[in-house]
Design a protein around this motif. Structure first.
Motif, PDB file in Angstrom:
ATOM      1  N   UNK A   1      -1.963  25.604  37.782  1.00 47.25           N
ATOM      2  CA  UNK A   1      -1.834  26.442  38.999  1.00 47.25           C
ATOM      3  C   UNK A   1      -2.309  25.813  40.331  1.00 47.25           C
ATOM      4  N   UNK A   2      -3.392  25.027  39.873  1.00 45.94           N
ATOM      5  CA  UNK A   2      -4.154  24.231  41.258  1.00 45.94           C
ATOM      6  C   UNK A   2      -2.888  23.498  41.558  1.00 45.94           C
ATOM      7  N   UNK A   3      -2.299  22.659  40.810  1.00 45.98           N
ATOM      8  CA  UNK A   3      -1.071  21.723  41.249  1.00 45.98           C
ATOM      9  C   UNK A   3      -0.156  22.463  42.028  1.00 45.98           C
ATOM     10  N   UNK A   4       0.329  23.691  41.277  1.00 47.83           N
ATOM     11  CA  UNK A   4       1.475  24.201  41.857  1.00 47.83           C
ATOM     12  C   UNK A   4       1.351  24.847  43.204  1.00 47.83           C
TER      13      UNK A   4
ATOM     14  N   UNK B   1      -3.566  23.202  45.879  1.00 48.50           N
ATOM     15  CA  UNK B   1      -4.921  23.491  46.124  1.00 48.50           C
ATOM     16  C   UNK B   1      -5.744  22.435  46.395  1.00 48.50           C
ATOM     17  N   UNK B   2      -6.810  22.762  47.181  1.00 47.80           N
ATOM     18  CA  UNK B   2      -7.748  21.561  47.730  1.00 47.80           C
ATOM     19  C   UNK B   2      -8.651  21.214  46.624  1.00 47.80           C
TER      20      UNK B   2
ATOM     21  N   UNK C   1      -4.189  14.552  43.245  1.00 51.52           N
ATOM     22  CA  UNK C   1      -4.719  14.542  44.538  1.00 51.52           C
ATOM     23  C   UNK C   1      -5.478  15.915  44.809  1.00 51.52           C
ATOM     24  N   UNK C   2      -5.832  16.656  43.558  1.00 48.14           N
ATOM     25  CA  UNK C   2      -6.647  17.793  43.914  1.00 48.14           C
ATOM     26  C   UNK C   2      -8.101  17.496  43.327  1.00 48.14           C
TER      27      UNK C   2
ATOM     28  N   UNK D   1     -13.234  13.044  41.695  1.00 48.01           N
ATOM     29  CA  UNK D   1     -12.467  12.492  43.086  1.00 48.01           C
ATOM     30  C   UNK D   1     -10.893  12.555  43.004  1.00 48.01           C
ATOM     31  N   UNK D   2     -10.608  13.100  43.978  1.00 43.73           N
ATOM     32  CA  UNK D   2      -8.968  13.019  43.936  1.00 43.73           C
ATOM     33  C   UNK D   2      -8.261  11.899  44.421  1.00 43.73           C
ATOM     34  N   UNK D   3      -7.127  11.486  43.989  1.00 41.42           N
ATOM     35  CA  UNK D   3      -6.562  10.385  44.547  1.00 41.42           C
ATOM     36  C   UNK D   3      -6.396  10.398  45.870  1.00 41.42           C
ATOM     37  N   UNK D   4      -6.317   9.418  46.701  1.00 43.29           N
ATOM     38  CA  UNK D   4      -6.245   9.551  48.331  1.00 43.29           C
ATOM     39  C   UNK D   4      -4.891  10.115  48.630  1.00 43.29           C
TER      40      UNK D   4
END
Ligand code: GLU
Length: 357
Positions: A153-156, A159-160, A223-224, A253-256
């Motif tokens: 859900x976060x990826x879909x 989400x930050x 990236x989240x 940490x998210x990938x930049x």
């Protein structure tokens, strides 16, 4: 202001006797209301249906695990959602129930349909409360647990931040109960801490720290920002968002550079693959390298399964390890006909290829 997916486990939401832990639920609702008042959008992934149902109904005969899950979740889910509805009503915040299952993520059309449903809810000030539809899910097609669902859900939803609230403070260097174990505050992009996680799970939920760690690593690489923390600490959620230094947690940490939404969907779709192709060493190396390459027929040595253009396929190296998952640009018959040929159109275009294995 950000979009935050909050996942709360059964152990935070249920008391040891199986009754809903209304104190913890109420504290959570207060914090979500505070975050929405400050302009954040929140999606809540709530477990606890099966656990709540178990405390509410006693089966009249011995049930197998599927029937028990169906019975308990059917009773528990309404209890859970009613409590949330009442608690959020004190703040004048409408909530909506989203029950989903793994198949709903299997085609791009149903994926985008779910996404637009939740976007419409958010646009209209409705907090989506999401759980797996445990009455309908087939055991072999279930999410591993709600940690997996929360990552999807976060990826879909682009989400930050994904916050996974559990009954421990985060990932430790050893068993959390051992005083010699230390909390790992930050996991850098690309770092693997799964070796620290003890394979155990406690209490009511299906998930354990192993799946949390795996999901957190994967989703942060898309990236989240992912945070694992303890759900029953007072004001934990608001503190994590506004004063993270004041509360123990593990931050992944998210990938930049975030992955595109379609690549994120493909990243979670390996289990829906309709077929697979094997590639030679050269093609496998190119796919694993840093350059943006598409999968070309020239490197393909075998084609298995039957699929249509647009279906998900996996790409294997000569040893049978997965190199990539992608959305096929041609059907399986065309893939077979062009196998080993130069100059034919790509089987999977780079934009539809996920290679982080
Ligand atoms: N969907 C299950 C429930 O609501 C929980 C699954 C899990 O523990 O992750 O009871």
């Amino acid at each position: 202001m950000g979009r935050i997916v909050v996942k709360v486990g059964s152990n935070v939401l249920t008391r040891p006797d199986g009754k809903p832990n209304v104190t913890n639920m109420s504290a959570l609702v207060d914090q979500i209301a505070a975050l929405t008042a400050r302009g954040h959008e929140v999606i809540l992934i709530s477990s606890g249906a099966v656990a709540c149902g178990r405390g509410a109904v006693t089966p009249r005969r011995q049930l197998d695990s599927v029937a028990a899950r169906q019975l308990f979740s059917s009773v528990g889910q309404i209890r859970l959602i009613n409590i949330y509805n009442d608690l959020f009503a004190h703040y004048g915040i409408p909530v909506g129930q989203v029950l989903t299952q793994k198949e709903n993520f299997s085609s791009r059309t149903s994926y985008l349909n779910q996404r637009s449903c939740m976007l419409t809810m958010l646009e209209n000030g409705v907090i989506p409360i999401v759980n797996e539809n445990d009455t309908a899910s087939l055991t072999e097609l279930m999410f591993t647990d709600n940690d997996e669902l929360s990552g999807l859900v976060a990826a879909m939803m682009d989400a930050d931040t994904l916050v996974i609230l559990s009954n421990v403070d985060g990932i430790f260097t050893g068993p959390p109960a051992d005083p010699a174990s230390k909390l790992i505050p930050v996991v850098r992009s690309g770092e693997d801490v799964s070796g620290n996680v003890v394979a155990s799970k406690s209490g009511f939920g299906r998930g354990g720290m192993g799946t949390k760690c795996g999901i957190a690593g994967k989703v942060s690489e898309e990236g989240v920002r992912v945070i694992i923390a303890r759900g029953d600490r007072p004001d934990v959620l608001v503190d994590l968002i506004e004063r993270p230094e004041s509360v123990p947690h593990t931050l992944f940490e998210p990938r930049p550079e975030p992955l595109s939404n379609i690549k994120r969907w493909i990243a979670h779709s390996a289990s829906f693959a309709k077929g697979c192709v094997t590639v030679n060493d050269r093609a496998a190396e190119a796919l694993r390298g840093d350059r943006a390459v598409s999968l070309l027929p020239v490197g393909v040595t075998a084609v298995e399964g039957e699929w249509e253009e647009g279906d998900i396929i996996t790409i294997l190296d000569p040893a049978g390890s997965t190199v990539a998952v992608g959305r096929a640009s041609v059907d399986s018959a065309t893939a077979l006909a062009s196998m080993g040929c130069r100059g034919s159109r790509p089987l999977v275009h780079y934009d539809y290829l996920y290679t982080e294995f």
